[in-house]
Design an enzyme around this catalytic site. Structure first.
Site, PDB file in Angstrom:
ATOM      1  CG  HIS A 110       0.783  -4.673  -1.427  1.00 59.63           C
ATOM      2  ND1 HIS A 110       0.349  -3.925  -2.502  1.00 59.63           N
ATOM      3  CD2 HIS A 110      -0.299  -4.863  -0.636  1.00 59.63           C
ATOM      4  CE1 HIS A 110      -0.942  -3.666  -2.354  1.00 59.63           C
ATOM      5  NE2 HIS A 110      -1.359  -4.233  -1.237  1.00 59.63           N
ATOM      6  CG  ASN A 121      -4.619  -1.032  -3.068  1.00 51.99           C
ATOM      7  OD1 ASN A 121      -3.436  -1.237  -2.837  1.00 51.99           O
ATOM      8  ND2 ASN A 121      -5.589  -1.718  -2.480  1.00 51.99           N
TER       9      ASN A 121
END
Length: 678
Positions: A75, A148
């Site tokens: 990320h 997510n």
């Protein structure tokens, strides 16, 4: 817009004390000393050596040398915005979390969207899961929902996470490829860890190439607990539902955008907020009582499984609006620290083995990334409620704790700060009964890896199924190992031969023998074909040249803009283009700077006298937009260009001479997003 606002909430007010405006000020050192020269270092003579006593040079260079911090292991590529959350109705029946009780209360939030695999400077439209992490600044402390855009994950146990990431990242011998899963080590991991089957189906679908952060769902992934005032618990899964619906790019388009505008998603989010088109998401929850834990054909603790919405409906409980961009990306987006262990009373954990590992990993990684245990004192991470404890010292400590006592229990400070009772708001862990032998093994109920992968396949439209086949064919076509290719084909033959066989044919693998899972169930909630479709914030590229019909263009643009559609003008040169009546339009992009892949639709106007090179560029735009199934509208000379390409009568292609009808039809075509039946 975002820099000229009133303080919107407690978090914004708190951050204001840390904001600094440098414009119009005198240059100083970090110590506050005004600097008289900033272009030349201090030297012994005009051509002499630089002197060590030049404290300004040393401070400036030293700070520069230490500006970078370690990027997130995953990320790393992310962008964020501030906003507010408001619950619709009290959730008292299920949870005592205060921010979920009062519909009149607006809770400040900070949301970071991200890709997973790529480095900090990688492109944003790659095929990948997207992070959707939300920090709620509640009156009871910070609550982080770290999710997510895909509701399941590759693995069931956190001990495998380092292996997954090592396999997904660029291969260590040559650091290739960047931000891509289309390589040998990733697919070798998948073939040898078949619990990943369900997640891979999502990753190979259109869900992994979203049109915008504003048009993708978010999921908490794990199963958590809601606990109410009476101590009754429910298993809960969290969903973010975008108000604009769920929409994606097509793969060829996504790859081209990665080159044309690698900042495509962050630019879209930034511009939308600056324009006042605030992204909105509704928060939904799925709830299962503890008594019903074993009444389903899936284990509620398995992070590779969804709870089908037809079996466990999503209850919409509130809305989040993102209404302010960050002031400084490093200070806010880069330094924000999310952690699924940041909870508030009324929200608790379960024995999901992936979640349990994340509860350790997130704090651990902040220690190295943000330099020590005081990352909670960084402005973006500070809660808006007071915090008092006996944690002391460490790198970067900002709090000045008064008094001689820094321990518990004590008598010198009347045993304060003291724990709060549950009635006073103290966090009380849910009293779950736990028993069993210490073992390292997978639960039998976690061993079904293919049923929900087949459920996902069954739920797709024919177009979506074809996209999944093409995605597998692309990814495995990049794999060099024939053995790995064959293993993956045979693995997904256990899902369905309708997927495995065409993929095998595409990559030259042996056809698998298995016919796949016998599951026939499907879920309407999984297909993007069933999503909300709105014209709002869609971007139309208007191809225009001198001599256009000004009245007609104005009428069309008024209709588009009344429906929230944005128009940007494209031509051969920047500057002004004039209509036949003399009115003017300023061009936003040239054919070199504004590609068709950066727009949701085209409106082809042309002009009175268009030279051949202009036409060639316009036709290139038309062909590419058509190949990507986008809406195309055309009038006058634009119609002739469409006729030459033999696409006038195709779905999503709008022409006409009545501008009222044309405008309405073009708006309707834009709202549909894609036109697959052509």
């Amino acid at each position: 817009m975002s820099n000229e606002r009133e303080m919107q909430n407690k978090k914004d007010q708190q951050l204001e004390s840390f904001r600094v405006e440098d414009e119009g000020k005198k240059l100083t050192t970090n110590q506050g000393l005004k600097v008289s020269e900033d272009e030349f270092s201090l030297k012994a003579g005009e051509r002499g050596p630089t002197l060590m006593e030049d404290f300004h040079f040393r401070e400036k260079m030293t700070h520069f040398d230490h500006e970078r911090i370690p990027e997130r292991i995953v990320h790393a590529r992310g962008f964020a915005a501030h906003g507010e959350f408001q619950v619709y109705d009290s959730m008292k029946e299920f949870t005592k979390a205060k921010f979920l009780q009062d519909p009149s209360v607006k809770t400040p939030v900070f949301v970071r969207f991200s890709t997973v695999a790529g480095s900090k400077g990688s492109a944003e439209t790659v095929r990948d899961a997207r992070g959707f992490a939300t920090k709620f600044y509640t009156e009871e402390g910070n609550y982080d929902l770290v999710g997510n855009n895909i509701p399941v994950f590759f693995i069931q146990d956190a001990i495998k996470f380092p292996d997954l990431v090592h396999a997904l990242k660029p291969e260590p011998h040559n650091e290739i490829p960047q931000a891509q899963s289309a390589h040998d080590t990733f697919w070798d991991f998948i073939a040898n860890n078949q619990e990943s089957a369900h997640m891979v189906m999502w990753a190979m679908s259109d869900r992994s190439i979203p049109r915008s952060f504003r048009m993708m769902e978010g999921f908490g992934v794990h199963t958590f607990r809601f606990v109410n005032e009476e101590g009754k618990a429910h298993f809960v899964k969290f969903h973010w539902k975008p108000v604009l619906g769920i929409h994606s790019l097509v793969w060829d388009e996504a790859q081209k955008i990665a080159g044309k505008d690698p900042d495509f998603h962050r630019r879209d989010l930034w511009e939308s907020i600056e324009n006042g088109d605030y992204p909105e998401y509704e928060l939904g929850v799925q709830l299962i009582s503890e008594e019903d834990e074993f009444n389903f054909d899936f284990d509620v603790l398995d992070p590779t499984k969804i709870w089908p919405e037809e079996e466990v409906p999503v209850k919409i409980i509130g809305k989040m609006t993102l209404n302010r961009n960050v002031d400084n990306v490093f200070a806010e987006t880069e330094q924000v620290a999310f952690h699924p262990g940041h909870v508030v009373p009324g929200i608790d954990f379960t024995n999901d083995p992936l979640l349990q590992g994340r509860l350790f990993s997130y704090t651990d990684t902040q220690l190295i990334r943000l330099g020590g245990p005081n990352f909670h004192e960084l402005p973006i991470n500070r809660p808006v409620c007071p915090f008092h404890n006996n944690q002391r010292d460490g790198y970067g400590r900002q709090t000045i704790n008064k008094g001689q006592v820094s321990y518990h229990k004590n008598s010198l400070a009347a045993n304060t700060p003291q724990p709060a009772s549950e009635e006073e708001g103290g966090y009380a862990h849910y009293q779950e009964k736990v028993e069993g032998r210490k073992v390292r093994k997978r639960s039998e109920s976690f061993k079904d890896h293919f049923s929900q992968a087949k459920l996902f396949w069954n739920s797709m439209s024919e177009v979506e199924k074809n996209h999944i086949i093409e995605a597998f064919s692309f990814e495995l076509g990049k794999v060099q190992s024939k053995s790995v290719q064959q293993q993956v084909v045979e693995m997904f033959a256990h899902v369905t031969s309708d997927l495995a066989k065409p993929v095998a044919e595409a990559i030259g693998a042996n056809l698998p023998q298995s016919e796949g899972s016998s599951v026939t169930k499907s879920s309407l909630a999984l297909s993007q074909e069933n999503t909300i479709k709105k014209p709002d914030t869609r971007k139309v590229g208007v191809i225009i040249d001198n001599g256009f019909n000004g009245d007609e263009v104005k009428q069309v643009l008024n209709e588009l803009q009344s429906k929230g559609i944005q128009a940007e003008f494209i031509s051969d040169k920047l500057g002004i283009k004039k209509c036949a009546g003399g009115s003017e339009i300023e061009i936003d992009h040239t054919f070199l700077t504004g590609e068709s892949v950066l727009f949701d639709a085209l409106y082809v106007v042309g002009g009175k006298e268009v030279d051949p090179s202009f036409k060639d560029d316009a036709v290139y735009f038309i062909k590419e937009a058509y190949a990507h199934f986008k809406p195309i509208g055309a009038t006058h000379v634009g119609i002739k260009w469409l006729e030459e390409q033999e696409i006038v009568e195709k779905e999503g292609v709008v022409t006409g001479t009545d501008m009222n009808i044309f405008s309405q039809n073009l708006t309707g075509a834009v709202m549909e997003h894609r036109h697959w039946n052509r």
